[in-house]
Scaffold this motif. Structure first.
Motif, mmCIF file in Angstrom:
data_model
loop_
_atom_site.group_PDB
_atom_site.id
_atom_site.type_symbol
_atom_site.label_atom_id
_atom_site.label_comp_id
_atom_site.label_asym_id
_atom_site.label_seq_id
_atom_site.Cartn_x
_atom_site.Cartn_y
_atom_site.Cartn_z
ATOM 1 N N UNK A 569 -6.463 9.146 -4.966
ATOM 2 C CA UNK A 569 -6.025 9.101 -3.570
ATOM 3 C C UNK A 569 -4.570 9.540 -3.431
ATOM 4 N N UNK A 570 -3.709 9.106 -4.346
ATOM 5 C CA UNK A 570 -2.304 9.503 -4.281
ATOM 6 C C UNK A 570 -2.161 11.022 -4.384
ATOM 7 N N UNK A 571 -3.006 11.637 -5.168
ATOM 8 C CA UNK A 571 -2.967 13.094 -5.302
ATOM 9 C C UNK A 571 -3.335 13.779 -3.995
ATOM 10 N N UNK A 572 -3.975 13.047 -3.117
ATOM 11 C CA UNK A 572 -4.367 13.581 -1.810
ATOM 12 C C UNK A 572 -3.531 12.971 -0.680
ATOM 13 N N UNK A 581 -10.477 -8.306 -3.877
ATOM 14 C CA UNK A 581 -10.637 -8.207 -5.323
ATOM 15 C C UNK A 581 -9.902 -7.015 -5.919
ATOM 16 N N UNK A 582 -9.672 -5.980 -5.115
ATOM 17 C CA UNK A 582 -8.952 -4.810 -5.611
ATOM 18 C C UNK A 582 -7.559 -5.197 -6.107
ATOM 19 N N UNK A 583 -6.945 -6.178 -5.454
ATOM 20 C CA UNK A 583 -5.594 -6.597 -5.817
ATOM 21 C C UNK A 583 -5.535 -7.852 -6.653
ATOM 22 N N UNK A 584 -6.658 -8.272 -7.242
ATOM 23 C CA UNK A 584 -6.673 -9.494 -8.044
ATOM 24 C C UNK A 584 -6.912 -9.170 -9.514
ATOM 25 N N UNK A 599 0.034 -7.741 -10.360
ATOM 26 C CA UNK A 599 1.344 -7.135 -10.079
ATOM 27 C C UNK A 599 1.358 -5.617 -10.230
ATOM 28 N N UNK A 600 0.404 -5.053 -10.970
ATOM 29 C CA UNK A 600 0.414 -3.612 -11.231
ATOM 30 C C UNK A 600 0.161 -2.782 -9.985
ATOM 31 N N UNK A 601 -0.629 -3.321 -9.042
ATOM 32 C CA UNK A 601 -0.988 -2.530 -7.864
ATOM 33 C C UNK A 601 -0.069 -2.779 -6.669
ATOM 34 N N UNK A 602 0.789 -3.803 -6.752
ATOM 35 C CA UNK A 602 1.666 -4.105 -5.619
ATOM 36 C C UNK A 602 2.546 -2.900 -5.287
ATOM 37 N N UNK A 603 3.135 -2.320 -6.298
ATOM 38 C CA UNK A 603 4.060 -1.199 -6.069
ATOM 39 C C UNK A 603 3.341 0.078 -5.672
ATOM 40 N N UNK A 604 2.012 0.058 -5.698
ATOM 41 C CA UNK A 604 1.229 1.251 -5.360
ATOM 42 C C UNK A 604 0.820 1.286 -3.884
ATOM 43 N N UNK A 605 1.329 0.361 -3.072
ATOM 44 C CA UNK A 605 1.020 0.322 -1.638
ATOM 45 C C UNK A 605 -0.477 0.131 -1.385
ATOM 46 N N UNK A 606 -1.108 -0.699 -2.201
ATOM 47 C CA UNK A 606 -2.516 -1.006 -2.001
ATOM 48 C C UNK A 606 -2.642 -2.030 -0.874
ATOM 49 N N UNK A 626 2.532 -12.987 -0.366
ATOM 50 C CA UNK A 626 3.757 -13.421 -1.051
ATOM 51 C C UNK A 626 4.024 -12.595 -2.295
ATOM 52 N N UNK A 627 2.957 -12.108 -2.916
ATOM 53 C CA UNK A 627 3.101 -11.269 -4.110
ATOM 54 C C UNK A 627 3.490 -9.834 -3.770
ATOM 55 N N UNK A 628 3.431 -9.476 -2.483
ATOM 56 C CA UNK A 628 3.867 -8.154 -2.071
ATOM 57 C C UNK A 628 2.804 -7.237 -1.533
#
Length: 857
Positions: A569-572, A581-584, A599-606, A626-628
């Protein structure tokens, strides 16, 4: 999403009223031969509850009576009844029973004669008792969708009619007319002239008493930036006036003006109505559009009943902007299909009430509803349901869709041109369409469609092409059952072909958005309810684990998958959306499994839609915010539109997440929603201990709550009328809470002052619905089949007292045992007549809600 407990007794709403076919040749019990396969023996089934809470457990004893209505005997063997229900639905007699039941997949079962079966003579009946998990809270819990298949022609199914006998409800605490009366008592009847005349409630609103008179001669004068909004407004006004007003770029005299003004918010507007003109000011086209929608709700509802020569528009001064930028409705067309015309009608509804996100759930286990060029099986197979032995041409029935293929609502899809039309329609109404490709679970329709493609191309000797989009590992021996009882509904995410498929679908979607000129920033990739046991015995997954150091366990396959989807998706230039569940991530402590924000997906704007606020997950949305994570509150307890309005047998809907009447969406407090959780799933008061130790939303994380969403899952939604009934008027609470300013009563809802303020606000809201918005919706966009509330009633001092949830609607009653009609007496005060009093609520168009009965002895 559609979650845990419903599988106890899942089924459908509507059942076939068709017979089974023609009579067959006479057969003896001893011969055990099968009738002529060109016809089916006529049968009539009757199902009834025998005992609730059977044996003191959470289970129901019921009886199915099979009546042979034909002229020939039904043989002891050689036939199967297919139906929909719970896998727990088993004969009480066990091995001694004349039939046995087996789960096929999902809610789809079959019932077959055992060695104990005997022929059923013409005109005879046989009663068989069954035990099933859970309680029959409404008709939707009954087994349904029966059809008969003869062994010698297993390709053909014959619908069987079913009669359901309403149970006595001796062991269930049902909502009563008296309890409804008590709830309604706090609602005040407010004069219509004192009601706010724009809905949802504006941030600033003042009436001047100086009305504007709208006629066909009044033009719409708009700045160049707002010409599209002006033209759409003129079309809507033309529906009221009979002739579309002129749209101009300049002019003098009386007019409706759309003016661009700098410095306002992205969806903000100002609306001023004087006797000389109506002025809508905004910085953006979206703001101008919402100003126009407010103007439409200013019009008296009666103006929509017939063409008008002139319409008074109340004089107002309004400054307005939404509380949340993401105001969403999710429409599930996968489980049961809705036509393109119904989708467009729903978009009109969303636009009127300033709901700006249409989450389009077009794929799930039971259906794939969107044409994808180059993958014809997705709709040839995945969008069609009927009786099949191999699912290569179409899929099994689900939710009682029946044996005949291409019958709504089991079958149906949107062509590419249909979807582009939907996108354009939404674009013009400033509604973002977020498509959802359910992955990797809830994907059975896609998996089976690609299996069909694989079989076709392998038969043609095109092995490489056949494997290009395959979604399962043929060597996978993993054993699992999803929460909806499927054992083959998960994509294998170790296969390169799975990503070929997702890229193909994504790029075709983007092509449709581009052609429509519609905005797209994200695609929703589902991510919920992947069952335990999946992928554990897949050679493809084992090979992935051997070659990729980051994938050490089957649990790690999850993060591998969504990492690749996110990169795609980022490539597009898109961001990833999904269910929570995507963020857990899974954490095992001392053998105990728990889920924490990844924590890995927080910075990815999910972005995550968080539905689960039940049990240990009450605070999940706040933990993720709270986790972002950017969180859309989709709380099952307050916004699942498919939940039953009330705990009543005649009120169809789910109840696994509780019951959802008009008040719950309204009294939801987004930044402190635990204080909104007044009752549990059984409608019992929630104990304060349920919130002990739960995480509250941090002040700095409030910005991560980006909006609210109301989903309508369609397991029980088989018609447009049922969709509208489940949606309205509950959706109005979502519209109010997502747009209107934070109400004063929400700050400290437990205080006496706040309770008084809430009672006033709730009364204003119910009066606005009953006296303005529901009358409007009787005609708007062709009219909606909204739910009319049930009357509250009780006997006091020898008289029947009655009240209504939505003032403005009329209670009518009878005392002779007859059903109330639009000609029955209107309730004007305590009823002194003795005997059986029946009451029903009617709207101005003459439709009524459910009848309630009280005995005045």
């Amino acid at each position: 999403m559609f979650r845990y407990f419903i599988v106890a007794l899942v089924c459908t709403l509507a059942f076939s009223s068709e017979g089974c076919g023609q009579t067959t040749s006479t057969q003896s019990d001893k011969a055990k031969t099968t009738p002529n396969q060109s016809a089916a023996a006529p049968l009539q089934l009757t199902w009834e509850v025998v005992e609730e809470k059977h044996q003191g457990k959470n289970q129901t004893l019921s009886a199915l009576t099979i009546q042979n209505t034909g002229k020939e005997a039904l043989p002891a063997q050689g036939w199967t009844l297919y139906f929909h229900g719970s896998p727990s639905f088993k004969p009480k007699a066990g091995e001694a029973a004349p039939v046995k039941t087996e789960l096929i997949n999902g809610d789809y079962l079959k019932m077959m004669p055992t060695a104990n079966s005997k022929a059923l003579a013409a005109g005879a009946s046989q009663r068989i008792e069954f035990v099933g998990a859970g309680q029959v809270v409404n008709q939707f819990r009954a087994p349904q969708g029966f059809y008969l298949v003869w062994d010698k022609d297993k390709s053909k199914g014959y619908p069987v009619s079913l009669n359901i006998i309403k149970p006595n409800h001796t062991a269930i605490d049902w909502e009563t007319p008296q309890s409804i009366f008590t709830k309604n008592q706090e609602i005040k009847d407010i004069p219509a002239e004192k009601l706010t005349k724009i809905f949802p409630t504006p941030a600033q609103y003042k009436e001047t008493g100086q009305a504007f008179t709208l006629t066909q001669a009044v033009p719409v004068v708009a700045d160049k930036a707002f010409q599209k909004e002006a033209d759409l407004l003129a079309v809507q006004l033309g529906n009221v006036l009979g002739t579309k007003p002129a749209v101009k770029t300049a002019g003098t005299g009386k007019a409706i003006k759309l003016q661009q003004k700098t410095g306002m918010g992205p969806e903000a507007y100002e609306l001023t109505v004087t006797p000389q003109e109506v002025v809508i000011s905004a910085t953006t086209a979206a703001g101008a559009f919402y100003g126009a929608q407010s103007l439409l709700t200013l019009l008296p509802p009666s103006a929509l009943a017939k063409k008008q020569t002139s319409v008074p528009v109340p004089g107002v001064q309004v400054k307005d902007a939404p509380r949340f930028g993401h105001r969403a409705y999710m429409m599930d067309v996968a489980r049961n299909f809705q036509t393109k015309e119904q989708v467009l009608k729903v978009l009109d509804l969303l636009a009127l009430y300033k709901i700006n996100v249409f989450h389009f759930h077009f794929s799930d286990d039971e259906g794939w509803r969107l044409e994808i060029p180059g993958l014809p099986e997705l709709t040839q197979v995945g969008a069609r349901r009927g009786h099949t032995q191999d699912e290569l041409d179409f899929m099994n029935p689900a939710y009682g869709s029946g044996p005949e293929v291409d019958k709504l609502s089991g079958s149906g899809f949107y062509t590419r041109a249909d979807f582009i039309e939907i996108l354009k329609y939404a674009r013009d109404r400033h509604i973002k369409v977020i498509p959802e490709i359910e992955t990797p679970g809830h994907a059975r329709a896609a998996v089976k469609a690609m299996d069909s493609r694989y079989a076709r191309l392998m038969k043609e000797g095109k092995k490489v092409e056949a494997e290009q989009y395959l979604l399962r590992d043929p060597q996978d021996k993993s054993v699992y059952r999803s929460v909806q009882n499927f054992n083959d509904n998960v994509m294998n995410v170790a296969l390169p072909s799975t990503y070929n498929f997702l890229e193909k679908v994504t790029d075709e979607l983007l092509g449709m958005y581009k052609e429509a000129g519609a905005p797209i920033q994200t695609i929703h990739f589902g991510g919920d309810e992947v069952p335990n046991g999946v992928w554990e015995k897949s050679p493809a997954v084992q090979a992935l684990m051997a070659s990729n150091p980051a994938v050490k366990t089957v649990d790690d396959v999850w993060y591998y998958y969504f990492g690749k989807v996110n990169a795609m998706l980022k490539a597009r230039s898109l961001y990833l959306s999904g269910w929570e569940e995507v963020g857990l991530t899974k954490v095992r402590t001392n053998g105990k499994l728990s889920y924490v924000a990844n924590p890995d997906f927080v910075k990815e704007n999910v972005h995550v839609d968080v539905w689960n606020n039940l049990g240990q997950n009450i605070d999940l949305a706040y933990r993720m915010a709270n986790a972002g994570y950017k969180v859309v509150l989709t709380n099952v307890t307050h916004y699942y539109m498919d939940l039953s309005y009330q705990k009543n047998y005649d009120e169809l809907g789910h109840n696994w997440g509780g019951y959802l009447d008009v008040d719950k969406p309204f009294y939801f407090i987004p930044f402190d929603y635990m204080k909104s959780m007044r009752v549990n799933e059984n409608n019992d008061p929630v104990s304060p201990s349920a919130f002990a130790g739960k995480e509250q939303l941090k002040p700095e994380a409030r910005a991560n709550i980006i909006g609210l969403q109301a989903p309508l899952w369609s397991e029980i939604v088989k018609t447009p009328e049922r969709l509208e009934y489940m949606l309205l008027p509950k959706l109005m609470g979502l519209a109010e809470r997502a747009w209107a300013p934070d109400p004063s009563w929400a700050t400290n809802p437990g205080s006496a002052e706040s309770k008084t303020a809430y009672t006033q606000a709730w009364s204003e809201f119910t009066n606005v619905l009953g006296k303005r918005e529901l009358p409007r919706l009787s005609y708007y966009a062709g009219g909606f089949n909204y739910r009319i509330p049930t009357a509250g009633a009780k006997v006091e001092n020898g008289k029947v007292l009655a009240n209504v949830q939505l003032p403005g609607l009329t209670i009518r009653y009878t005392t002779n045992g007859a059903e109330p009609t639009v000609k029955s007496k209107p309730y004007a005060g305590p009823i002194a007549e003795k005997g059986t009093v029946k009451l029903a609520v009617f709207d101005a168009a003459g439709r009524s809600g459910r009848t309630v009965t009280v005995e005045n002895k």
